[in-house]
Enzyme design. Structure first.
Site, PDB file in Angstrom:
ATOM      1  N   GLY A   1       0.836  -1.178   0.097  1.00 17.47           N
ATOM      2  CA  GLY A   1       0.058   0.000   0.049  1.00 17.47           C
ATOM      3  C   GLY A   1       0.805   1.219  -0.001  1.00 17.47           C
ATOM      4  O   GLY A   1       0.569   2.267   0.729  1.00 17.47           O
TER       5      GLY A   1
ATOM      6  N   GLY B   1      -0.432   4.890  -1.027  1.00 10.20           N
ATOM      7  CA  GLY B   1      -1.365   5.933  -0.266  1.00 10.20           C
ATOM      8  C   GLY B   1      -0.937   6.872   0.379  1.00 10.20           C
ATOM      9  O   GLY B   1       0.298   7.048   0.367  1.00 10.20           O
TER      10      GLY B   1
ATOM     11  N   ASP C   1       2.577  -1.837  -4.465  1.00  9.14           N
ATOM     12  CA  ASP C   1       1.012  -1.475  -4.392  1.00  9.14           C
ATOM     13  C   ASP C   1       0.558  -2.094  -5.580  1.00  9.14           C
ATOM     14  O   ASP C   1       1.247  -3.172  -6.653  1.00  9.14           O
ATOM     15  CB  ASP C   1       0.937  -0.022  -4.319  1.00  9.14           C
ATOM     16  CG  ASP C   1      -0.322   0.549  -4.180  1.00  9.14           C
ATOM     17  OD1 ASP C   1      -0.253   1.298  -3.118  1.00  9.14           O
ATOM     18  OD2 ASP C   1      -1.237   0.536  -4.666  1.00  9.14           O
ATOM     19  N   ILE C   2      -0.897  -1.962  -6.031  1.00 12.92           N
ATOM     20  CA  ILE C   2      -1.412  -2.457  -7.123  1.00 12.92           C
ATOM     21  C   ILE C   2      -1.452  -1.744  -8.317  1.00 12.92           C
ATOM     22  O   ILE C   2      -1.602  -2.071  -9.502  1.00 12.92           O
ATOM     23  CB  ILE C   2      -3.108  -2.753  -6.866  1.00 12.92           C
ATOM     24  CG1 ILE C   2      -3.663  -1.543  -6.450  1.00 12.92           C
ATOM     25  CG2 ILE C   2      -3.283  -3.907  -6.009  1.00 12.92           C
ATOM     26  CD1 ILE C   2      -5.290  -1.448  -6.333  1.00 12.92           C
TER      27      ILE C   2
ATOM     28  N   ASN D   1      -0.957  -7.348  -5.018  1.00 11.28           N
ATOM     29  CA  ASN D   1      -2.521  -7.293  -4.730  1.00 11.28           C
ATOM     30  C   ASN D   1      -2.760  -7.966  -3.357  1.00 11.28           C
ATOM     31  O   ASN D   1      -2.540  -9.511  -3.608  1.00 11.28           O
ATOM     32  CB  ASN D   1      -3.586  -7.548  -5.833  1.00 11.28           C
ATOM     33  CG  ASN D   1      -4.984  -7.603  -5.433  1.00 11.28           C
ATOM     34  OD1 ASN D   1      -5.308  -7.781  -4.375  1.00 11.28           O
ATOM     35  ND2 ASN D   1      -5.846  -7.914  -6.395  1.00 11.28           N
TER      36      ASN D   1
ATOM     37  N   TYR E   1     -15.598   0.106   6.984  1.00  9.32           N
ATOM     38  CA  TYR E   1     -14.050   0.448   7.511  1.00  9.32           C
ATOM     39  C   TYR E   1     -13.956   0.391   8.935  1.00  9.32           C
ATOM     40  O   TYR E   1     -12.968  -0.578   9.197  1.00  9.32           O
ATOM     41  CB  TYR E   1     -14.010   1.878   6.889  1.00  9.32           C
ATOM     42  CG  TYR E   1     -12.636   2.304   7.434  1.00  9.32           C
ATOM     43  CD1 TYR E   1     -12.337   3.460   8.383  1.00  9.32           C
ATOM     44  CD2 TYR E   1     -11.388   2.036   6.837  1.00  9.32           C
ATOM     45  CE1 TYR E   1     -11.245   3.933   8.630  1.00  9.32           C
ATOM     46  CE2 TYR E   1     -10.127   2.479   7.209  1.00  9.32           C
ATOM     47  CZ  TYR E   1      -9.999   3.509   8.029  1.00  9.32           C
ATOM     48  OH  TYR E   1      -8.854   3.858   8.462  1.00  9.32           O
TER      49      TYR E   1
HETATM   50  C1  VAH Z   1     -10.984   8.200   7.107  1.00  9.72           C
HETATM   51  N1  VAH Z   1      -8.686   9.305   7.384  1.00  9.72           N
HETATM   52  O1  VAH Z   1     -11.401   9.328   7.028  1.00  9.72           O
HETATM   53  C2  VAH Z   1      -9.372   8.017   7.602  1.00  9.72           C
HETATM   54  C3  VAH Z   1      -9.246   7.774   9.091  1.00  9.72           C
HETATM   55  C4  VAH Z   1     -10.117   8.359  11.296  1.00  9.72           C
HETATM   56  C5  VAH Z   1      -9.992   8.867   9.883  1.00  9.72           C
HETATM   57  O2  VAH Z   1      -9.631   6.570   9.279  1.00  9.72           O
HETATM   58  O3  VAH Z   1     -11.552   7.201   6.905  1.00  9.72           O
END
Ligand code: VAH
Length: 311
Positions: free
Chosen positions: A6, A9, A32-33, A50, A140
């Protein structure tokens, strides 16, 4: 060898540069990909990887037998909500693939980032502690909370030396942010210089924990360099630099650009995400275990961002 997965990023770009300074360009493999869309200054080795293709990952571990691996590949909060199943698959199975290979190839230390997104609507909002109710309501955040449990499990059951930080919103100028909810705090600087105004997608009083990238990179490396016996948290460390609202950030920018105007967009789904997160974080465990101390506050960060973006 050190492997950073990654590497293109927002964090990876700067972490690769810092690690290459410490260990030498040739000893840090950026993965990275997609190829970096610009040459990382002291460009060193790059490999297409990947994290969902375990055979490619296996070849990477077999070839380099890395002593340290940083797994940064993930879909962030806002992007994750657009593509929940991909976010779960990439964030979760990417981690599980790397955990297995790190064990198989005896990787000495593994780093995996978590986030304040692991907290949810019923977590304490102010000075959120290391341990508390955690009911994340973004894919997430769910994937990061589950990932923390897996990290601690692999440490306790297999002795894998894996370390992690719950990053707050990260602010930087070198690499574009990747679909986060806190990214308003990056876009605002670009727009302030370009247009003298910015329309924030988070409301005026939305306070969030934030950190300047310089502090985040230094903290990550300090954690990875700390003696294993000092590490008492094997899920993920709370960490923060500061907290502010869009309004407070705008006032700080006005000290440099007096005519700057901050407006607010129509309701945006990222507002609901931000509202589910803490306003401030208690990172006393990181302070006591490995002497964490931020160096950038709001005024120092604002000056540094504007000075670097102005060039
Ligand atoms: C996001 N920048 O906004 C990331 C982070 C706490 C925020 O995990 O998803």
């Amino acid at each position: 060898k050190i492997v950073v997965i990654g590497s293109n990023g927002q964090i990876g770009t700067e972490l690769v540069t810092e690690l290459r300074k410490n260990y030498g360009d040739g000893n840090v493999i950026a993965c990275d990909i997609r190829r970096p869309d610009y040459d990382i200054k002291n460009a060193g080795p790059f490999e297409f990887v990947n994290v969902l293709e375990k055979d490619i990952l296996n070849q990477l571990f077999r070839k380099h037998k890395p002593t340290q691996v940083y797994l940064l590949a993930a879909l962030l909060s806002a992007t994750g909500e657009q593509n929940p199943k991909l976010a779960w698959d990439l964030n979760m199975n990417g981690l599980l693939n790397v955990l297995d290979l790190a064990l198989e190839y005896k990787t000495a230390r593994l780093y995996w980032p978590s986030s304040i997104a692991v907290f949810g609507p019923n977590s304490p909002k102010d000075n959120t502690p290391q341990y508390c109710i955690m009911d994340p309501n973004t894919v997430y955040g769910i994937s990061k909370l589950a990932g923390e449990r897996w990290c601690e499990y692999y440490f306790q059951r297999y002795g894998l030396d894996i370390r992690s930080i719950r990053y707050p919103g990260l602010i930087s100028w070198k690499a574009a942010p990747g679909g986060g909810t806190t990214d308003y705090a990056i876009h605002i600087f670009h727009e302030a210089l370009k247009k003298g105004s910015y329309q924030s997608f988070l409301s005026a009083e939305t306070e969030l924990p934030m950190m300047y990238m310089d502090d985040a990179i230094r903290g990550t490396i300090e954690l990875m360099d700390a003696p294993a016996e000092n590490i008492s948290i094997r899920s993920s460390y709370n960490l923060t630099g500061m907290s502010f609202t869009p309004e407070v950030l705008a006032e700080e920018i006005k000290k440099h650009i007096p005519a700057f105007k901050l407006g607010y967009t129509e309701y945006d789904q990222r507002q609901a995400i931000a509202a589910s997160w803490p306003r401030s974080i208690d990172d006393s465990r990181a302070q006591s275990d490995w002497n964490w101390k931020p160096e950038f506050d709001l005024s120092k960060m604002t000056a540094d961002m504007l000075n670097n973006l102005k060039k």
